[in-house]
Design a protein around this motif. Structure first.
Motif, PDB file in Angstrom:
ATOM      1  N   ALA A 164       0.283  20.200  -3.231  1.00  0.00           N
ATOM      2  CA  ALA A 164       1.366  20.146  -4.087  1.00  0.00           C
ATOM      3  C   ALA A 164       2.712  20.789  -3.251  1.00  0.00           C
ATOM      4  N   PRO A 165       2.641  21.942  -2.564  1.00  0.00           N
ATOM      5  CA  PRO A 165       3.642  22.825  -1.688  1.00  0.00           C
ATOM      6  C   PRO A 165       3.854  21.945  -0.726  1.00  0.00           C
ATOM      7  N   VAL A 166       3.056  21.414   0.055  1.00  0.00           N
ATOM      8  CA  VAL A 166       3.245  20.443   1.296  1.00  0.00           C
ATOM      9  C   VAL A 166       4.115  19.057   0.834  1.00  0.00           C
ATOM     10  N   LEU A 167       3.706  18.434  -0.363  1.00  0.00           N
ATOM     11  CA  LEU A 167       4.266  17.299  -1.003  1.00  0.00           C
ATOM     12  C   LEU A 167       5.839  17.777  -1.303  1.00  0.00           C
ATOM     13  N   ARG A 168       5.870  18.694  -1.865  1.00  0.00           N
ATOM     14  CA  ARG A 168       7.143  19.026  -2.223  1.00  0.00           C
ATOM     15  C   ARG A 168       8.237  19.392  -1.096  1.00  0.00           C
ATOM     16  N   ALA A 169       7.645  19.981   0.091  1.00  0.00           N
ATOM     17  CA  ALA A 169       8.377  20.413   0.971  1.00  0.00           C
ATOM     18  C   ALA A 169       8.722  19.074   1.966  1.00  0.00           C
ATOM     19  N   LEU A 170       7.830  18.061   2.069  1.00  0.00           N
ATOM     20  CA  LEU A 170       7.968  16.588   2.831  1.00  0.00           C
ATOM     21  C   LEU A 170       9.067  15.926   1.915  1.00  0.00           C
ATOM     22  N   LEU A 171       8.434  15.741   0.703  1.00  0.00           N
ATOM     23  CA  LEU A 171       9.571  14.916  -0.036  1.00  0.00           C
ATOM     24  C   LEU A 171      10.903  15.241  -0.460  1.00  0.00           C
ATOM     25  N   GLY A 172      10.824  16.569  -0.259  1.00  0.00           N
ATOM     26  CA  GLY A 172      12.331  17.171  -0.524  1.00  0.00           C
ATOM     27  C   GLY A 172      13.068  17.696   0.542  1.00  0.00           C
ATOM     28  N   SER A 173      12.606  17.005   1.891  1.00  0.00           N
ATOM     29  CA  SER A 173      13.252  17.557   3.010  1.00  0.00           C
ATOM     30  C   SER A 173      14.429  16.496   3.572  1.00  0.00           C
ATOM     31  N   GLU A 174      15.217  17.178   4.375  1.00  0.00           N
ATOM     32  CA  GLU A 174      16.124  16.131   4.926  1.00  0.00           C
ATOM     33  C   GLU A 174      15.713  15.029   6.086  1.00  0.00           C
ATOM     34  N   HIS A 175      14.409  15.362   6.326  1.00  0.00           N
ATOM     35  CA  HIS A 175      13.620  14.473   7.184  1.00  0.00           C
ATOM     36  C   HIS A 175      13.216  13.232   6.553  1.00  0.00           C
ATOM     37  N   PHE A 176      12.845  13.402   5.190  1.00  0.00           N
ATOM     38  CA  PHE A 176      12.364  12.259   4.284  1.00  0.00           C
ATOM     39  C   PHE A 176      13.399  11.349   3.873  1.00  0.00           C
ATOM     40  N   PHE A 177      14.749  11.976   3.974  1.00  0.00           N
ATOM     41  CA  PHE A 177      15.869  11.236   3.186  1.00  0.00           C
ATOM     42  C   PHE A 177      16.605  10.772   4.607  1.00  0.00           C
ATOM     43  N   ASP A 178      16.239  11.057   5.714  1.00  0.00           N
ATOM     44  CA  ASP A 178      16.858  10.243   7.171  1.00  0.00           C
ATOM     45  C   ASP A 178      16.778   8.787   6.942  1.00  0.00           C
ATOM     46  N   MET A 179      18.097   8.227   7.018  1.00  0.00           N
ATOM     47  CA  MET A 179      18.124   6.749   6.770  1.00  0.00           C
ATOM     48  C   MET A 179      17.055   6.035   7.662  1.00  0.00           C
ATOM     49  N   ALA A 180      16.699   6.731   8.685  1.00  0.00           N
ATOM     50  CA  ALA A 180      15.634   6.040   9.587  1.00  0.00           C
ATOM     51  C   ALA A 180      14.378   5.793   8.980  1.00  0.00           C
ATOM     52  N   ASN A 181      13.899   6.674   7.894  1.00  0.00           N
ATOM     53  CA  ASN A 181      12.833   6.577   7.261  1.00  0.00           C
ATOM     54  C   ASN A 181      13.103   5.756   6.026  1.00  0.00           C
ATOM     55  N   VAL A 182      14.006   5.224   5.699  1.00  0.00           N
ATOM     56  CA  VAL A 182      14.366   4.245   4.375  1.00  0.00           C
ATOM     57  C   VAL A 182      14.028   2.787   4.792  1.00  0.00           C
ATOM     58  N   GLY A 183      13.065   2.140   4.005  1.00  0.00           N
ATOM     59  CA  GLY A 183      12.749   0.905   4.291  1.00  0.00           C
ATOM     60  C   GLY A 183      11.947   0.663   5.548  1.00  0.00           C
ATOM     61  N   CYS A 184      11.067   1.812   5.974  1.00  0.00           N
ATOM     62  CA  CYS A 184      10.480   1.432   7.144  1.00  0.00           C
ATOM     63  C   CYS A 184       9.210   0.897   7.109  1.00  0.00           C
ATOM     64  N   LEU A 185       8.387   1.194   5.805  1.00  0.00           N
ATOM     65  CA  LEU A 185       7.150   1.004   5.456  1.00  0.00           C
ATOM     66  C   LEU A 185       7.024  -0.391   4.994  1.00  0.00           C
ATOM     67  N   ILE A 186       5.931  -1.140   5.413  1.00  0.00           N
ATOM     68  CA  ILE A 186       5.283  -2.633   4.703  1.00  0.00           C
ATOM     69  C   ILE A 186       4.655  -2.172   3.478  1.00  0.00           C
ATOM     70  N   LYS A 187       4.856  -2.424   2.247  1.00  0.00           N
ATOM     71  CA  LYS A 187       4.085  -2.325   0.926  1.00  0.00           C
ATOM     72  C   LYS A 187       2.658  -2.991   1.367  1.00  0.00           C
ATOM     73  N   SER A 188       1.779  -1.764   0.676  1.00  0.00           N
ATOM     74  CA  SER A 188       0.469  -2.205   0.602  1.00  0.00           C
ATOM     75  C   SER A 188       0.249  -3.234  -0.357  1.00  0.00           C
ATOM     76  N   PRO A 189      -0.870  -3.993  -0.375  1.00  0.00           N
ATOM     77  CA  PRO A 189      -0.978  -4.986  -1.447  1.00  0.00           C
ATOM     78  C   PRO A 189      -0.946  -4.485  -2.851  1.00  0.00           C
ATOM     79  N   LEU A 190      -1.611  -3.384  -3.171  1.00  0.00           N
ATOM     80  CA  LEU A 190      -1.441  -2.846  -4.574  1.00  0.00           C
ATOM     81  C   LEU A 190       0.008  -2.362  -4.713  1.00  0.00           C
ATOM     82  N   ASP A 191       0.773  -1.687  -3.861  1.00  0.00           N
ATOM     83  CA  ASP A 191       2.205  -1.475  -4.036  1.00  0.00           C
ATOM     84  C   ASP A 191       2.719  -2.693  -4.415  1.00  0.00           C
TER      85      ASP A 191
END
Length: 575
Positions: free
Chosen positions: A361-388
């Motif tokens: 949980a601390p690792v997920l909080r740090a990653l998902l709450g970071s400036e890196h996660f919200f960098d525009m380069a990381n928005v919309g860059c993944l292809i959804k999995s079939p379940l997603d």
């Protein structure tokens, strides 16, 4: 089947074209050729798009709908407009608190098959004696139930992380041939979904499903089985470092695999109690010597607790934390890990994982709450999995599923969603091999492998069906989006303006800004060749007589055409 087949690089160089029959079955199944890689897929890893060296510093930028949508898209299977609005009106810290709160343990799966007479319809089959003639019905119930948990996930990361660990500590339901074992395995994944990784590794080592899947139940002092010891190091914890000799890596050697196999001798699985148990007479009681990769450590004879000593030894190696963090990064952010990402993101998170005693949980909080996660380069860059993709469209438009009071119908609809993900080549409960789904490890294509000549039409067919005015009917229930009700829930001025209606759909459905041409295309789908006021007038006429079938159908058909056109855009495949 050869569970390691897709780990063999030579297969990738000689993939056969997919057969036409593969349209109805996922690639990589027994007897099926691997799906051909598109000639347009990556030939090498792409360069990262970001021009800034964003770090793990807490995100301090604007917080609103755009940021909340990005976070929830990656954390949930298709966030609803209501969930996004609630998150946007809260704070990042509060949203992370909710995401990192484990969900309550769900009730067990139910019997919905008349073939299973051991329990009444609508009652749990978990705890009943194994019966091969009922295995198929119970396994179907288990898979459908699991998909139902994903559909009803709430705003917790529990379900997304349960699937993450399924892709990490892989077993295949079809191979273990026990729905009881499969349920216990999923229960374990969910128990530690947001918990301690080291403890999960310990419990997984003697889990009956894993013991059966990787042949640990047949490992004896006279014939140690290396399967689990090898996968524990290569795929579950350390990962392969640079090759330093035949079968030897900087992170572990063949001698280490052999020593681990000896440690793990003596464990068996008990179908009656659905547990792993230790038989001392089958255990190798020698001192186990490990290589210089482990500091020449030794594991002394310790009977039934020896496997814990092995896990502790492995988790003391720095490579373990870094390997686990890289997998989390590729799951939640992006698959390219260059030198800057390794030094500024991976290594600090690995240090945090160690200092947090391997609590995730601390690792997920740090990653998902970071400036890196919200960098525009990381928005919309993944292809959804079939379940997603499949669960996402159902959740985004809040499709009404049969109630729990109609378990046969409810499980039937969940089964239909399972079948949709199946033909898109993600089979819940049955990854193609011990390494998991190829899209999460096969370089340089990674998640591009979700899209091919087989799966893309299946995706389009699913959204066309759910966003149509007819939907999918089964057991007296119809599964379809009520787009009229969805638009009615918008502010009145928004619902009356075709441009704002399209903007609301686009905000929910796609992670990137659409071009003027795309917006014009969508408007033409909504009101073909007509001025804006035509929609306003038609919507007003519907509101004045909402029970009038003709007026409702008039706006419903237009909304369906526009929503299906939007779902057909390439951007809709992205998260």
């Amino acid at each position: 089947m050869n569970r390691r087949a897709l780990l063999q690089p030579h297969l990738l160089a000689h993939r056969a074209p997919a057969k036409a029959s593969a349209m109805l079955a996922p690639a990589g199944g027994p007897g099926d050729p691997p799906e051909a890689i598109s000639p347009f897929a990556n030939k090498a890893l792409p360069a990262r798009l970001s021009t800034t060296a964003s770090t793990l510093a807490p995100y301090a930028g604007p917080w609103g709908v755009a940021q909340a949508t990005h976070l929830l898209r990656r954390s949930l299977f298709g966030p609803t407009r209501g969930e996004i609005q609630a998150a946007a009106s809260s704070s990042l810290s509060a949203v992370l608190d909710k995401l990192l709160t484990p969900s309550a343990a769900p009730s067990p799966p139910l019997n919905v098959s008349t073939a299973d007479t051991t329990v009444p319809i609508g009652q749990p089959w978990v705890g009943q004696a194994f019966d091969q003639t009922l295995e198929g019905a119970r396994r179907t119930s288990l898979r459908d139930w699991w998909l139902g948990q994903q559909l009803g996930q709430g705003t917790s990361l529990s379900e997304k992380m349960t699937l993450f660990w399924h892709n990490h500590f892989v077993v295949e339901f079809s191979t273990i041939n026990s729905a009881q074992y499969g349920y216990d395995y999923v229960r374990l994944l969910r128990q530690y979904a947001l918990g301690n990784i080291r403890q999960l590794a310990k419990d997984m080592t003697i889990n009956p499903a894993m013991l059966r899947y990787l042949n640990g139940n047949a490992s004896t002092a006279g014939a140690p089985n290396e399967n689990y010891g090898r996968e524990l190091m290569e795929l579950f914890t350390l990962g392969k470092g640079p090759l330093i000799g035949p079968g030897n890596y900087t992170t572990y050697t063949e001698a280490d695999v052999q020593a681990a196999a000896k440690v793990l001798t003596g464990w068996r699985d008990d179908p009656a109690t659905v547990t792993g148990y230790f038989t001392a007479s089958r255990h190798d009681t020698s001192t186990k010597q490990f290589s210089a990769a482990f500091g020449n450590a030794k594991i002394a004879p310790n009977g039934a607790s020896e496997y814990k000593d092995l896990i502790d030894l492995i988790f003391r190696q720095s490579a373990t934390a870094a390997f686990l963090v890289r997998k989390l990064y590729r799951w939640f952010v992006y698959y390219v890990i260059d030198a800057q990402i390794e030094s500024d993101i991976i290594q600090p998170l690995a240090s945090l994982l160690v200092s947090s005693n391997f609590e995730v949980a601390p690792v997920l909080r740090a990653l998902l709450g970071s400036e890196h996660f919200f960098d525009m380069a990381n928005v919309g860059c993944l292809i959804k999995s079939p379940l997603d993709f499949t669960i996402g469209v159902c959740r985004q438009f809040e499709l009404a599923f049969p109630p729990a009071s109609s378990p046969v119908a409810q499980y039937g609809m969940w089964d239909y969603l399972y079948s949709l993900a199946y033909v898109q080549q993600q089979t819940l409960g049955d990854p193609p091999n011990v390494a998991g789904w190829v899209a999460y490890y096969q370089t340089p294509q990674y998640h591009e492998l979700w899209i091919n000549a087989v799966t893309l039409p299946r995706r389009n067919q699913a959204t066309d069906l759910f966003l149509s005015t007819t939907g999918y009917a089964r057991n007296g229930f119809t599964l379809k989006a009520d787009l009229v009700a969805w638009v009615q829930a918008l502010p009145p001025a928004t619902a009356a303006d075709p441009n704002l209606v399209i903007a609301e759909f686009a905000q929910l459905m796609v992670p990137l800004d659409l071009t003027a041409n795309q917006l014009a295309f969508l408007k033409n789908a909504l009101i073909p060749g007509l001025p804006d006021f035509e929609w306003t007038a038609e919507w007003s006429q519907f509101l004045s007589a909402p029970t009038n079938t003709a007026k409702r159908n008039a706006v419903a058909l237009k909304l369906s055409a526009m929503a299906r056109a939007l779902a057909g855009l390439a951007e809709y495949q992205l998260s």
